[in-house]
Scaffold this active site. Structure first.
Site, PDB file in Angstrom:
ATOM      1  N   LYS A  10       0.815  -1.215   0.000  1.00  0.00           N
ATOM      2  CA  LYS A  10       0.000   0.000   0.000  1.00  0.00           C
ATOM      3  C   LYS A  10       0.856   1.276   0.000  1.00  0.00           C
ATOM      4  O   LYS A  10       2.057   1.230   0.244  1.00  0.00           O
ATOM      5  CB  LYS A  10      -0.943  -0.034   1.213  1.00  0.00           C
ATOM      6  N   TYR A  50     -12.445  -2.398  -3.802  1.00  0.00           N
ATOM      7  CA  TYR A  50     -12.951  -2.478  -2.433  1.00  0.00           C
ATOM      8  C   TYR A  50     -14.477  -2.396  -2.379  1.00  0.00           C
ATOM      9  O   TYR A  50     -15.050  -2.017  -1.357  1.00  0.00           O
ATOM     10  CB  TYR A  50     -12.331  -1.371  -1.583  1.00  0.00           C
ATOM     11  N   ASN A 113      -2.033   0.274   6.651  1.00  0.00           N
ATOM     12  CA  ASN A 113      -1.530  -0.972   7.237  1.00  0.00           C
ATOM     13  C   ASN A 113      -0.630  -1.755   6.278  1.00  0.00           C
ATOM     14  O   ASN A 113      -0.481  -2.960   6.385  1.00  0.00           O
ATOM     15  CB  ASN A 113      -2.687  -1.819   7.786  1.00  0.00           C
ATOM     16  N   HIS A 116      -2.245  -5.437   1.660  1.00  0.00           N
ATOM     17  CA  HIS A 116      -3.533  -6.119   1.526  1.00  0.00           C
ATOM     18  C   HIS A 116      -3.255  -7.542   1.061  1.00  0.00           C
ATOM     19  O   HIS A 116      -2.343  -7.766   0.261  1.00  0.00           O
ATOM     20  CB  HIS A 116      -4.418  -5.432   0.471  1.00  0.00           C
ATOM     21  N   GLU A 127      -9.652 -11.207  -7.376  1.00  0.00           N
ATOM     22  CA  GLU A 127      -8.733 -10.076  -7.224  1.00  0.00           C
ATOM     23  C   GLU A 127      -7.548 -10.173  -8.184  1.00  0.00           C
ATOM     24  O   GLU A 127      -7.091  -9.160  -8.721  1.00  0.00           O
ATOM     25  CB  GLU A 127      -8.248  -9.988  -5.772  1.00  0.00           C
TER      26      GLU A 127
HETATM   27  P1  CMP Z   1      -7.543  -4.545   3.593  1.00  0.00           P
HETATM   28  O1  CMP Z   1      -7.135  -5.952   3.884  1.00  0.00           O
HETATM   29  O2  CMP Z   1      -6.862  -3.889   2.461  1.00  0.00           O
HETATM   30  O3  CMP Z   1      -9.126  -4.512   3.340  1.00  0.00           O
HETATM   31  C1  CMP Z   1      -9.937  -3.393   3.675  1.00  0.00           C
HETATM   32  C2  CMP Z   1      -9.166  -2.320   4.358  1.00  0.00           C
HETATM   33  O4  CMP Z   1      -9.922  -1.307   4.992  1.00  0.00           O
HETATM   34  C3  CMP Z   1      -8.329  -2.895   5.456  1.00  0.00           C
HETATM   35  O5  CMP Z   1      -7.276  -3.654   4.918  1.00  0.00           O
HETATM   36  C4  CMP Z   1      -7.923  -1.638   6.230  1.00  0.00           C
HETATM   37  O6  CMP Z   1      -6.674  -1.118   5.832  1.00  0.00           O
HETATM   38  C5  CMP Z   1      -8.991  -0.629   5.834  1.00  0.00           C
HETATM   39  N1  CMP Z   1      -9.638  -0.027   6.976  1.00  0.00           N
HETATM   40  C6  CMP Z   1      -9.655   1.288   7.239  1.00  0.00           C
HETATM   41  N2  CMP Z   1     -10.324   1.547   8.350  1.00  0.00           N
HETATM   42  C7  CMP Z   1     -10.766   0.353   8.829  1.00  0.00           C
HETATM   43  C8  CMP Z   1     -11.513  -0.036   9.971  1.00  0.00           C
HETATM   44  N3  CMP Z   1     -11.977   0.834  10.857  1.00  0.00           N
HETATM   45  N4  CMP Z   1     -11.746  -1.355  10.137  1.00  0.00           N
HETATM   46  C9  CMP Z   1     -11.302  -2.272   9.239  1.00  0.00           C
HETATM   47  N5  CMP Z   1     -10.584  -1.950   8.145  1.00  0.00           N
HETATM   48  C10 CMP Z   1     -10.314  -0.647   7.945  1.00  0.00           C
END
Ligand code: CMP
Length: 139
Positions: A10, A50, A113, A116, A127
């Site tokens: 990311k 998403y 984070n 993904h 995906e």
């Molecule tokens: P990802 O695995 O990329 O899939 C959805 C993403 O939403 C997740 O990782 C997080 O980085 C993002 N995200 C942002 N805010 C939240 C939240 N409050 N709870 C869960 N996911 C979140």
């Protein structure tokens, strides 16, 4: 069984020049990077990718974050690749991620984070097809 999973490094991680350190985690744990490209997602691509989160409160911020800088999209291959990658990444929220995982070591927040990974083999297929033609995946 040998599986494939979609991974995205990311914008928070590309910004901090962590692509190589993150890729080393995959390779050290037995996953092969069989496709990889660095791209800047469009808003439309991020919203579609998403789409399952469209109704969530964080959807708008998530999309804005994902288009805030380059990402590296990749296909990882190996034994139980979907679950293995989830172990390597650690919990979505880095505050809950086990020591030694990518998110514990590199992530900035639940949004930023760092990585993904697909959550199931079914979603991995969807995906992967979203980002890669079969001819771009070289095992
Ligand atoms: P990802 O695995 O990329 O899939 C959805 C993403 O939403 C997740 O990782 C997080 O980085 C993002 N995200 C942002 N805010 C939240 C939240 N409050 N709870 C869960 N996911 C979140």
């Amino acid at each position: 069984a040998t599986e494939r999973t979609l991974s995205i490094i990311k914008p928070d991680a590309t910004r901090r020049n962590l692509t190589g350190k993150i890729n080393a985690r995959f390779e050290e744990n037995g996953l092969r990077i069989v496709a990889q490209k660095r791209v800047r997602l469009t808003k439309e691509q991020a919203e579609a990718f998403y789409g399952v989160h469209r109704e969530r409160s964080f959807f708008g911020e998530l999309v804005a974050f994902m288009i805030s800088g380059p990402v590296v999209v990749q296909v990882l291959e190996g034994e139980n690749a979907v679950l293995k990658n989830r172990d390597i990444m650690g919990a979505t929220n880095p505050a809950n991620a086990a020591a030694g995982t990518i998110r514990a070591d590199f992530a900035e927040s639940v949004e930023a984070n760092s990585v993904h990974g697909s959550d199931s083999a079914e979603n991995a297929a969807i995906e992967i097809a979203y980002f890669f033609a079969q001819s771009e995946i070289v095992a």
